[in-house]
Design an enzyme around this catalytic site. Structure first.
Site, short mmCIF file in Angstrom:
data_model
loop_
_atom_site.label_atom_id
_atom_site.label_comp_id
_atom_site.label_asym_id
_atom_site.label_seq_id
_atom_site.Cartn_x
_atom_site.Cartn_y
_atom_site.Cartn_z
N ASP A 81 -10.46 -15.53 -18.48
CA ASP A 81 -10.91 -14.16 -18.72
C ASP A 81 -9.76 -13.19 -18.91
OD1 ASP A 81 -13.48 -14.99 -18.46
OD2 ASP A 81 -13.90 -13.97 -16.56
N GLU A 132 -29.74 -11.46 -16.36
CA GLU A 132 -30.10 -12.48 -15.37
C GLU A 132 -30.52 -11.83 -14.06
OE1 GLU A 132 -27.26 -16.09 -17.04
OE2 GLU A 132 -26.56 -14.89 -15.37
C1 LIG Z 1 -22.26 -13.01 -12.73
C2 LIG Z 1 -21.53 -13.84 -13.76
C3 LIG Z 1 -22.24 -14.73 -14.55
C4 LIG Z 1 -21.58 -15.52 -15.49
N1 LIG Z 1 -22.31 -16.42 -16.24
C5 LIG Z 1 -21.67 -17.25 -17.08
C6 LIG Z 1 -22.38 -18.27 -17.79
O1 LIG Z 1 -23.60 -18.38 -17.67
N2 LIG Z 1 -21.67 -19.11 -18.59
C7 LIG Z 1 -20.31 -19.00 -18.73
O2 LIG Z 1 -19.72 -19.81 -19.45
N3 LIG Z 1 -19.61 -18.05 -18.10
C8 LIG Z 1 -20.25 -17.18 -17.28
N4 LIG Z 1 -19.55 -16.21 -16.60
C9 LIG Z 1 -18.11 -16.04 -16.90
C10 LIG Z 1 -17.27 -17.09 -16.19
O3 LIG Z 1 -17.60 -17.14 -14.82
C11 LIG Z 1 -15.82 -16.70 -16.41
O4 LIG Z 1 -15.55 -16.69 -17.79
C12 LIG Z 1 -14.88 -17.69 -15.72
O5 LIG Z 1 -15.09 -17.66 -14.33
C13 LIG Z 1 -13.43 -17.33 -16.04
O6 LIG Z 1 -12.58 -18.22 -15.37
P1 LIG Z 1 -11.14 -17.75 -14.90
O7 LIG Z 1 -10.47 -18.97 -14.35
O8 LIG Z 1 -10.48 -16.98 -15.96
O9 LIG Z 1 -11.41 -16.70 -13.72
P2 LIG Z 1 -12.28 -16.82 -12.40
O10 LIG Z 1 -13.22 -17.95 -12.46
O11 LIG Z 1 -12.81 -15.45 -12.17
O12 LIG Z 1 -11.20 -17.17 -11.26
C14 LIG Z 1 -10.23 -16.25 -10.87
C15 LIG Z 1 -9.68 -16.73 -9.53
O13 LIG Z 1 -8.49 -16.01 -9.27
C16 LIG Z 1 -8.46 -15.62 -7.91
N5 LIG Z 1 -7.63 -14.43 -7.85
C17 LIG Z 1 -7.83 -13.23 -8.47
N6 LIG Z 1 -6.81 -12.40 -8.23
C18 LIG Z 1 -5.94 -13.08 -7.43
C19 LIG Z 1 -4.68 -12.76 -6.87
N7 LIG Z 1 -4.10 -11.56 -7.06
N8 LIG Z 1 -4.06 -13.68 -6.10
C20 LIG Z 1 -4.62 -14.89 -5.88
N9 LIG Z 1 -5.81 -15.25 -6.41
C21 LIG Z 1 -6.45 -14.36 -7.19
C22 LIG Z 1 -9.93 -15.37 -7.57
O14 LIG Z 1 -10.15 -15.48 -6.17
C23 LIG Z 1 -10.62 -16.47 -8.36
O15 LIG Z 1 -10.76 -17.65 -7.61
C24 LIG Z 1 -20.18 -15.40 -15.66
C25 LIG Z 1 -19.46 -14.50 -14.86
C26 LIG Z 1 -20.13 -13.73 -13.92
C27 LIG Z 1 -19.35 -12.76 -13.05
#
Ligand SMILES: Cc1cc2nc3c(=O)[nH]c(=O)nc-3n(C[C@H](O)[C@H](O)[C@H](O)COP(=O)(O)OP(=O)(O)OC[C@H]3O[C@@H](n4cnc5c(N)ncnc54)[C@H](O)[C@@H]3O)c2cc1C
Length: 430
Positions: free
Chosen positions: A305, A176
């Site tokens: 993740d 992308e």
């Molecule tokens: C550039 C990019 C493009 C993507 N494109 C796609 C797509 O097209 N389609 C798709 O389905 N997925 C996509 N993804 C993947 C998707 O964004 C992730 O799978 C998703 O965000 C995972 O959600 P999560 O809640 O596990 O973590 P995240 O969304 O990463 O949230 C983690 C949160 O935890 C907080 N955090 C971290 N450590 C701490 C701490 N120690 N203390 C307090 N807070 C903390 C962070 O600030 C964040 O808000 C993409 C990811 C990236 C980086």
């Protein structure tokens, strides 16, 4: 210090991380009789799938973020605290922040991934990744600054060197980013400069495996490669970045002086995972039980993740739908506990995937159906508008996309800090 709150017999659920997983957990717990504390080191939810559009000057940070307090304000059972969790004490059932600690009855850990440089940590400041808003602004600044610098340069071969951009990693993020950089050069930058010509810019995409988009079926990946090459991106598979320093980079030993490098080749689970006493895989993800909990800790859910969950012998990929489904499952488990019922194992429903390569170019898969080109791109646009959090963001992004793709204008070409061109004053610029 523990943040003040009246003692209560109602179970306390602490959700760490306000990304896709954490936010979905808070929403799914709305009718469950629990108190929720949502903690994030940021005060906003970030829509990571559109980070590359901030990096390539189509969108502003405000278009892809929404304050967490706004998102949960109607959830009466949830308070939001901004803070960074530094440690989890599973024995004492508490999380530790910088100076505070909070006890939990249930913990939902959803802190996601961070950039990872595969043993080359010194590369981090030289090759920004794409995980945070700061990353995307740094990429945007380096990309635009390279053009500003090249505009001062009278020697064409040096200009070409300055306008060489290397994207490391051809997963969906690298594809992308590389595609959008190439389009920005050809559709936007070509109108802006007098000395620089767009054909002097070179975007090189480096991938160490044999195909781009390694998780996709080879035929679909090959179509994606063709589309990105048509956009002018040079794709090098089975190739590695072997050197990176302040003077440039090397791919398999070949030097690219003055090149600008962006990193999309590796992520790793956030550090707090290491405190859980649970097995981690090579990417630092927590190997979870079938109900998404840490082995031997029924009260600690790891979702999104950060969780390594296997289904039918395959690891569930780190995508937003997986994080959301795991969050809903964790909420269901908590409800069943409170109702005195036994828990059910998590089952992931794979809705497919879509990756964009540029304007009107994409690949998408849903079950056995595969599409590429314009139809896949339409699917990608619709899905991202649906998943984007906040009505204001959806309208704003739709308007910015129209302006960028139909009118060829990218309005966010801002470099955050002032910059002085690298000239010693001895050359006369005419
Ligand atoms: C550039 C990019 C493009 C993507 N494109 C796609 C797509 O097209 N389609 C798709 O389905 N997925 C996509 N993804 C993947 C998707 O964004 C992730 O799978 C998703 O965000 C995972 O959600 P999560 O809640 O596990 O973590 P995240 O969304 O990463 O949230 C983690 C949160 O935890 C907080 N955090 C971290 N450590 C701490 C701490 N120690 N203390 C307090 N807070 C903390 C962070 O600030 C964040 O808000 C993409 C990811 C990236 C980086």
């Amino acid at each position: 210090m523990t943040p003040p709150e009246a003692p209560s017999p109602v179970p306390h659920v602490v959700v760490v991380g306000g990304g896709f997983g954490g936010l979905a957990a808070v929403k799914a717990l709305r009718r469950v009789p629990v108190r929720i504390t949502l903690i994030d080191r940021r005060n906003f939810h970030l829509f990571q799938p559109l980070l590359y559009e901030v990096a390539t000057a189509t969108l502003s940070p405000a278009d892809i973020t929404e304050p967490l307090r706004t998102l949960v304000k109607s959830r009466g059972n949830c308070r939001v605290l901004m803070g960074e969790v530094t440690r989890v004490d599973v024995e004492e059932q508490r999380i530790i922040l910088r100076a505070e600690q909070i006890s939990y009855d249930y913990l939902v850990l959803a802190t996601g991934f961070r950039n990872h440089y595969r043993g080359n940590d010194a590369w981090a400041p030289l090759a920004p990744g794409l995980k945070t808003i700061e990353d995307s602004l740094e990429i945007r600044a380096r990309f635009l600054r390279a053009f500003e610098q090249a505009e001062w340069e009278l020697d064409e071969s040096r200009r070409r060197e300055m306008l060489t951009f290397i994207v490391v990693g051809a997963g969906s993020t690298g594809m992308e980013l590389a595609g959008a950089l190439s389009e920005t050069v050809r559709r936007v930058m070509n109108h802006d400069f007098r000395t620089v010509r767009p054909e002097e810019a070179r975007i090189i995409l480096v991938e160490m495996s044999a195909q781009v988009l390694p998780g996709l079926p080879p035929n679909l990946a090959e179509r994606a490669r063709k589309q990105i090459e048509d956009l002018g991106v040079e794709v090098r598979t089975e190739a590695r970045l072997t050197e990176l320093n302040g003077d440039g980079a090397a791919i398999d030993g070949k030097r690219f002086p003055r090149a600008t490098v962006f990193w999309a080749a590796g992520v790793r689970g956030t550090r707090v995972a290491e405190d859980l006493g649970a097995p981690l895989d090579r990417a630092g993800r927590v190997v979870v039980d079938p109900d998404c909990t840490v082995p031997g800790r029924r009260e600690v859910f790891v979702i999104g993740d950060l969780a390594r969950f296997e289904q039918d012998g395959r690891v569930v990929t780190g995508v937003a739908p997986a994080a959301i489904q795991m969050a809903r499952h964790a909420a269901r488990c908590i409800r069943r506990d409170l109702d005195g019922k036994s828990r059910k194992p998590f089952e992931y429903f794979d809705k497919g995937m879509a990756a964009t390569i540029g304007r009107s170019a994409a690949v998408a898969r849903a079950g056995r159906v595969q599409v590429s080109g314009f139809p896949a791109w339409v699917v990608w646009v619709v899905l991202h508008l649906i998943y984007l959090v906040g009505f204001r963001n959806r309208v704003s992004v739709a308007v910015q996309w129209f302006t960028a793709w139909v009118l060829g204008k990218k309005g966010v070409r801002l470099i955050g800090e002032p910059w002085v061109p690298a000239t010693d004053g001895s050359e006369e610029i005419t």
